[in-house]
Structures are given as C-alpha cells and as structure tokens.
Design an enzyme around this catalytic site. Structure first.
Site, PDB file in Angstrom:
ATOM      1  N   GLY A 207       4.928  45.663  89.408  1.00 51.60           N
ATOM      2  CA  GLY A 207       5.323  46.929  88.796  1.00 51.60           C
ATOM      3  C   GLY A 207       6.224  47.801  89.634  1.00 51.60           C
ATOM      4  O   GLY A 207       6.553  48.915  89.248  1.00 51.60           O
TER       5      GLY A 207
ATOM      6  N   GLY B 135       9.264  47.159  90.240  1.00 54.90           N
ATOM      7  CA  GLY B 135      10.631  47.091  89.720  1.00 54.90           C
ATOM      8  C   GLY B 135      11.436  45.899  90.192  1.00 54.90           C
ATOM      9  O   GLY B 135      12.665  45.923  90.146  1.00 54.90           O
ATOM     10  N   LYS B 136      10.767  44.837  90.607  1.00 54.17           N
ATOM     11  CA  LYS B 136      11.511  43.677  91.110  1.00 54.17           C
ATOM     12  C   LYS B 136      12.301  42.998  89.989  1.00 54.17           C
ATOM     13  O   LYS B 136      13.472  42.685  90.151  1.00 54.17           O
ATOM     14  CB  LYS B 136      10.529  42.683  91.759  1.00 54.17           C
ATOM     15  CG  LYS B 136       9.790  43.294  92.944  1.00 54.17           C
ATOM     16  CD  LYS B 136       8.855  42.313  93.616  1.00 54.17           C
ATOM     17  CE  LYS B 136       7.665  41.909  92.776  1.00 54.17           C
ATOM     18  NZ  LYS B 136       6.737  43.000  92.471  1.00 54.17           N
TER      19      LYS B 136
ATOM     20  N   GLU C 222     -21.389  61.151  91.483  1.00 60.03           N
ATOM     21  CA  GLU C 222     -20.077  61.809  91.541  1.00 60.03           C
ATOM     22  C   GLU C 222     -20.146  63.113  92.340  1.00 60.03           C
ATOM     23  O   GLU C 222     -19.242  63.423  93.114  1.00 60.03           O
ATOM     24  CB  GLU C 222     -19.530  62.066  90.137  1.00 60.03           C
ATOM     25  CG  GLU C 222     -19.297  60.808  89.299  1.00 60.03           C
ATOM     26  CD  GLU C 222     -18.399  59.776  89.978  1.00 60.03           C
ATOM     27  OE1 GLU C 222     -17.555  60.151  90.808  1.00 60.03           O
ATOM     28  OE2 GLU C 222     -18.564  58.574  89.675  1.00 60.03           O
TER      29      GLU C 222
HETATM   30  P1  ADP Z   1       7.803  43.867  88.912  1.00 59.66           P
HETATM   31  O1  ADP Z   1       8.794  42.816  88.545  1.00 59.66           O
HETATM   32  O2  ADP Z   1       7.983  44.366  90.322  1.00 59.66           O
HETATM   33  O3  ADP Z   1       6.393  43.529  88.615  1.00 59.66           O
HETATM   34  P2  ADP Z   1       9.069  45.284  86.794  1.00 59.66           P
HETATM   35  O4  ADP Z   1      10.468  45.201  87.212  1.00 59.66           O
HETATM   36  O5  ADP Z   1       8.619  44.324  85.757  1.00 59.66           O
HETATM   37  O6  ADP Z   1       8.106  45.157  88.040  1.00 59.66           O
HETATM   38  O7  ADP Z   1       8.766  46.780  86.346  1.00 59.66           O
HETATM   39  C1  ADP Z   1       8.112  47.074  85.145  1.00 59.66           C
HETATM   40  C2  ADP Z   1       8.660  48.319  84.517  1.00 59.66           C
HETATM   41  O8  ADP Z   1       8.389  49.467  85.321  1.00 59.66           O
HETATM   42  C3  ADP Z   1      10.162  48.313  84.399  1.00 59.66           C
HETATM   43  O9  ADP Z   1      10.573  47.667  83.237  1.00 59.66           O
HETATM   44  C4  ADP Z   1      10.484  49.805  84.348  1.00 59.66           C
HETATM   45  O10 ADP Z   1      10.269  50.322  83.075  1.00 59.66           O
HETATM   46  C5  ADP Z   1       9.446  50.395  85.274  1.00 59.66           C
HETATM   47  N1  ADP Z   1       9.983  50.571  86.629  1.00 59.66           N
HETATM   48  C6  ADP Z   1       9.541  49.976  87.752  1.00 59.66           C
HETATM   49  N2  ADP Z   1      10.248  50.385  88.818  1.00 59.66           N
HETATM   50  C7  ADP Z   1      11.181  51.245  88.371  1.00 59.66           C
HETATM   51  C8  ADP Z   1      12.227  51.999  88.983  1.00 59.66           C
HETATM   52  N3  ADP Z   1      12.453  51.957  90.290  1.00 59.66           N
HETATM   53  N4  ADP Z   1      12.994  52.786  88.203  1.00 59.66           N
HETATM   54  C9  ADP Z   1      12.779  52.844  86.872  1.00 59.66           C
HETATM   55  N5  ADP Z   1      11.820  52.165  86.231  1.00 59.66           N
HETATM   56  C10 ADP Z   1      11.012  51.368  86.958  1.00 59.66           C
HETATM   57 ZN    ZN Z   2     -18.418  56.124  93.398  1.00 70.18          ZN
END
Ligand code: ADP
Ligand code: ZN
Length: 602
Positions: free
Chosen positions: A213, A215-216, A432
């Site tokens: 997640g 953004g790779k 909690e």
């Molecule tokens: P990874 O390949 O690292 O698991 P993704 O490229 O699939 O992550 O990212 C998932 C989504 O998160 C993207 O499609 C985008 O919507 C959002 N996202 C992640 N990083 C960024 C960033 N730097 N800028 C804008 N959106 C991002």
């Molecule tokens: Zn706890």
C-alpha cells in the site's frame, strides 16, 4: 503524457472508420450492380422481339442485314430489312450462332454485317470488381481486424481497465526523492539510443522495497504512463499454488511478450514469492527454484536493443535470493517508506479531488491523525468517509464522517449489533481504562484521543492515542514505556478483577515484537550491548556464542516482566481513577479526550 495510448486509440478509431467505409462501398456497389443488371435484363433479355427459331429462319431467308453482338451476352440486336428499328433476340448458345452467320456470309447469299461490340465499359469494370469484391473485402477486413486486434492486445496488457492506467507522476504524491530516480528511468525508456550511444547500460531491474500500500504498483504504472510505454504485470503469489513447471513457463511467456512490445515496463509484485532464497531441500521449493531460475535466465537474456525495464516489488527484501541482486539483474534498489506528515497531506489532497468536503475540513489535520498510514490506507479513509457521508445522507463529507472513517480503517467496523454480556463489558471497560490510565502517567506516551468499548473489527474495544508529529527516532525510554502502556490492559484486568482474559492477545504480540526489536535490531540491551543480531542464516548467530538464543529470550522476558510490573504499580496507585474511568465507560461506552481529562482535574 499518454501519447502512445492516445495514438493507439486514434488508430483504432481510424481502422473502425475504414471498415465502415469499406462496408458501405460494398453495399453501394452491390446496389448499383443489381440495378444495372436489372436494367440490362429488362431491356435485352426479358423481351426478345424475335424468337430464335424465327431469327434463324430470317437469316436463311436473307431478311437480316446486320447482327450486333455484345461479348458475354446472349442478347443480340438485329436489323431486319425494311424495318427501321433494331430488334432484339436471345441466342441460346453464341458459338454455333456465330458460325451459322459466318457460313451464310461465306455462302454469299446474304449480306449480313456481323458486329461484335465490347461490353458496356461501366458494366465491365463493375463486373470485374464485383467478382473480385468478396475476396478484396475479406482480405481488407482481415487486415483491419488483425491490426485492431494487435492494438487491442497492446492495450490489454495494461490490465483490465486500460484507461485507469493513465497514471502519471501527478497521481503519485510525496515520494519526491524516489520520483527523481523514476524520472531517469522514464528517460531511459523514451531515449534508449541516447544512452546506448554513450555506452551506458540501461538498468534491467529495479527493486522497490516497501510495505503493502505504499504505492509501489502506482509508481511502476506512473513510469509506464510517463514514458508512454505498455505496462505488463504479474504477481509472485500467483505461482505459489502452481503445478510443476507452470511457473517457469509463465515467466518465459511474460518476457516473450515484453520483448515483443518493447519498450515496456514489466512489473512483478510480491517477487519474494518466486525469488525467495533457494535452499538445498527439495519438495515445494523445487518448483520455486524452477521459476526463479527462469526469471534469472530471462533477466540475463535481453538483447541490447530491447528496452524492457523490470520493476519488482517486495515487502521482505531479506528473503530474496542473492542471485537476483547481482549486477545486470535487480541491481537498483529503491526503498519506499510510508509517507511522512507532508506526504500524507499530499496523498490526501490527491484522493480528495473528486470528493465533496465540508468547508471546515483541513487535510493537514487529518494527515496529523493518521501517522503510520500508507497511501492505500489514506485513500481508503477518504473513500470510507464518502461512503459514510452517503449513508447518513449528508450533502458533503463532514468532519465526523472523516473521523469515523479513520477509526474504521484503523480498528475496523463498529459492531453495534454485537451484544456484549455485562461481564464482557465490564472486562473490556477495565482493560481499556487500564491502557488509557497507564499511558496518562507515562511521560513519553501521547495523549488519549478516545476510549471505547464498542466492538470494532476483531477488537472488543479500543484506546486511541493522539499523534502529534512524525518521529524519525524513538528513544529507549519511549519504547519501554510503550510496553508498559500496551500491558496496561492486561494489568487492569488483573488488579481490578483478579482474573485475566484473552482480550490482551494482540497487546502481547505487539509488545513482544517491540521488545525483540529493542534487543536484536536496536542494540538497546545492556547485557548484549550495541550489536545487531540481524543475520542472513541462523547459523551466523553462533558467532555470538552457542547460548545467544537463550540470552535474547531471557532479555525479552525481562523487558516484558518489568513493563507488566510497572503497569500494575501505576494502576494500584490510582485504583480510584481506574474504577471511575471503567464505570464511565460502562455507562457511556465511549469517552472523548476532553472527558478523559476531566478525571484528572482537582
Ligand atoms: P503497493 O503496490 O505498494 O502495495 P499500490 O501502488 O497498489 O501499493 O497502492 C494502492 C493505492 O494506494 C494506489 O492505487 C493509490 O490509490 C494509493 N496510494 C499509495 N501510495 C500513494 C501515493 N504516494 N500517492 C497517491 N496515492 C497513493
Ligand atoms: Zn488492549
């Protein structure tokens, strides 16, 4: 910057138009042909004015002056003596008729002028055209289909949603340093010649390290988008359950395709699933070995004129087989960290573009509340907020909608339908309250933001803390106190209810992980000193002595035990507060930061 893709779309349109034109031309030509043939048959064939037998008789009797024939037609025109108008007749078979006429002429009895005319030129051309038309049409349609298919295929490698992959660097927020490196790669893809002429080798493989997640995939797509080249992708996890040999052939096919459409980007997600370190043991590993070996072969097998850049993503770089990292393979590595405060704000702004927000919403504030979130989680927060706003029939996304969304993404969905027994409720309330109180009395821990005993996701309740700033370094004291706060839940159950529950399992997992990192990664243990115990192979640990594992285990235990003691001490010294907070939680189920602070005002 989607020139290539746009160009293809344009071409596709052009081919479609040509196909339509060809079809229309075909229909028009057929219509004209039918009309002409119909005219001809009406004029000449359907109304023979002289019957054939009569014609023969008239020729023999010398009544015919002139015979006019048209090649390819059985219909002829004859001039009868003393008759002004020419008459038509139908000849069943031309050759014998012509012979008959010539015979008569030779006999000299009759003077018959035999004239053979070429066909109506329009008809000749049309006729030839019409006879060839089906063939031409089929060939043309085949070519068009083939071309369109070719374009379609090139588009298809973008993924199911061709257009969605019109990603550019504008869609990637934060990651400014990483982007600079990417710009270089875009230039390789656009002007490979420039580099080759200089004698530079264009990099083959680039590894992107980072949590899911971050953004790779997005970056890989943006590179393809900016360079205007196709993007083909594959995920390493697809190979885990594959039959023997399939993985290797998949890899081979992927690269075959890539070479064909070069220049292009190949993206391999979760490469650790294929490229995990090879071991000598057989079994399931063998299949991975085959796939990995194929990948290595492919990485080495590019011709110098093929500009294929392979981007691979992984979350666990230490797992990768070293052979993958050799020069000429994945010799460039880029680490993609979760975004910092500014990065989060930028990402939020990108994903906020197509959404309606209330005026008082400040993305900087949300960025502040979401330390540690990845880009994907941030995008998810805004999407959830929009869904929540819609569900509540709000005109725009409000602050509460957003806060709700942040909670939903961090701890899961509120499960108001789950009825908690009175006993569970009491246990959760003390648990909690324990977290919140303990952290309140620790100098390094951030303020409590909200305490809740409404179940969310897997958690029976939660204590949320405020995040003030992004920290690059965390001190030993802070980590120790974090352990105390984490164990505050379990400690409260023990001191207040004299029993402990399963509710602390996640706390214990997190705490043990932190304690282990303190010792093995950050060298924060006095006994072991400032050494890193991160090793590539377990046997390497032996250089620290045979019993190193025991020592680490004992030291982790010591850290946790100390933290647990401290948590209990804090609570025992503040039992009245613990009861008050727990009591309030049982009544209200949720306590805000302000309400929590009220307990500490004298
Ligand atoms: P990874 O390949 O690292 O698991 P993704 O490229 O699939 O992550 O990212 C998932 C989504 O998160 C993207 O499609 C985008 O919507 C959002 N996202 C992640 N990083 C960024 C960033 N730097 N800028 C804008 N959106 C991002
Ligand atoms: Zn706890």
């Amino acid at each position: 910057m989607k020139d290539n893709q746009k160009e293809k779309d344009k071409k596709k349109k052009l081919y479609a138009i040509i196909t339509i034109i060809v079809l229309v031309a075909f229909i028009l030509a057929s219509t004209i042909w039918i009309i002409i043939s119909k005219n001809n048959s009406e004029n000449e064939e359907n109304k023979p004015e002289i019957a054939y037998t009569e014609l023969i008789k008239m020729i023999e009797e010398g009544k015919i002056e002139k015979v006019e024939m048209t090649t390819g037609s059985q219909s002829i025109k004859v001039k009868v003596k003393d008759v002004e108008e020419e008459k038509t007749a139908i000849v069943p078979s031309i050759q014998p008729f012509v012979e008959l006429v010539q015979e008569k002429v030779e006999e000299g009895n009759n003077e018959i002028i035999l004239e053979t005319k070429g066909e109506n030129p329009l008809k000749t051309i049309l006729g030839t055209f019409m006879s060839l038309l089906p063939t031409i049409l089929i060939i043309v349609l085949f070519i068009l289909l083939f071309k369109m298919q070719g374009l379609g295929e090139k588009g298809k490698v973008y993924g199911v949603d061709e257009n969605k992959t019109d990603v550019t660097f504008d869609d990637v927020a934060g990651l400014d340093e990483e982007k600079n490196e990417m710009i270089e790669i875009v230039d390789f893809l656009k002007n490979p010649k420039k580099y080759q002429e200089m004698g530079a080798k264009i990099p083959r493989g680039i590894l992107l390290y980072g949590k899911p997640g971050t953004g790779k995939t997005l970056i890989a797509k943006a590179i393809a988008g900016e360079a205007g080249v196709p993007f083909i992708s594959m995920s390493g996890s697809e190979f885990i359950e594959m039959f023997a040999g399939l993985g290797a052939s998949r890899v081979r096919k992927l690269f075959e395709k890539a070479k064909k459409i070069s220049p292009c980007i190949v993206f391999i997600d979760e490469i650790d699933a294929i490229g995990a370190r090879r071991s000598s043991s057989g079994g399931a590993e063998t299949e991975n070995n085959q796939t990995l070996n194929q990948l290595l072969v492919e990485m080495d097998g590019f011709e110098s004129d093929q500009t294929v850049i392979v981007l691979a993503a992984t979350n666990r770089p230490e797992m990768l087989d070293k052979a993958l990292l050799r020069p000429g393979r994945f010799d460039r590595q880029i680490t993609i960290a979760p975004p910092d405060l500014k990065g989060r704000e930028a990402i939020l702004k990108i994903h906020a573009k197509n959404k309606k927000f209330a005026n008082n919403i400040n993305m900087e504030e949300i960025a502040g509340d979401t330390a540690g979130f990845t880009g994907a989680e941030l995008a998810n927060v805004l999407n959830e907020a929009a869904i929540i706003a819609t569900r509540y029939k709000h005109n725009e996304i409000t602050k509460q909608d957003l806060e709700e969304a942040v909670k939903k993404v961090t701890v899961g969905i509120e499960k108001q339908s789950r009825v908690m027994s009175e006993k569970d409720k009491r246990l959760t309330a003390y648990h909690e309250a324990g977290h919140a109180l303990v952290s309140k009395y620790l100098g390094t821990q951030t303020d409590v933001k909200e305490i809740s005993i409404i179940p969310r996701g897997l958690a029976g309740g939660y204590t949320m803390y405020k995040t003030n700033e992004d920290k690059y370094y965390i001190s030993k004291t802070e980590m120790e106190e974090k352990l105390v706060a984490l164990l505050g839940g379990r400690a409260a159950e023990k001191v207040a209810l004299n029993d402990i529950s399963t509710g602390a399992s996640n706390d214990l997992e997190v705490a043990t992980g932190i304690a282990k990192d303190m010792i093995t990664i950050y060298g924060m243990n006095d006994k072991l000193g400032p050494i890193s115990l991160k090793v590539n192979e377990p046997y390497e640990l032996q250089i620290f002595g045979e019993d190193i594992g025991d020592v680490v285990g004992q030291e982790i235990r010591k850290l946790i035990d100390t933290a647990y003691e401290r948590a209990q001490t804090i609570l025992l010294n503040n039992m009245d507060k613990l009861h008050q907070v727990a009591q309030r939680l049982m009544e209200k189920e949720i306590i805000s930061a302000e309400e929590f602070e009220e307990f500490f005002k004298e």
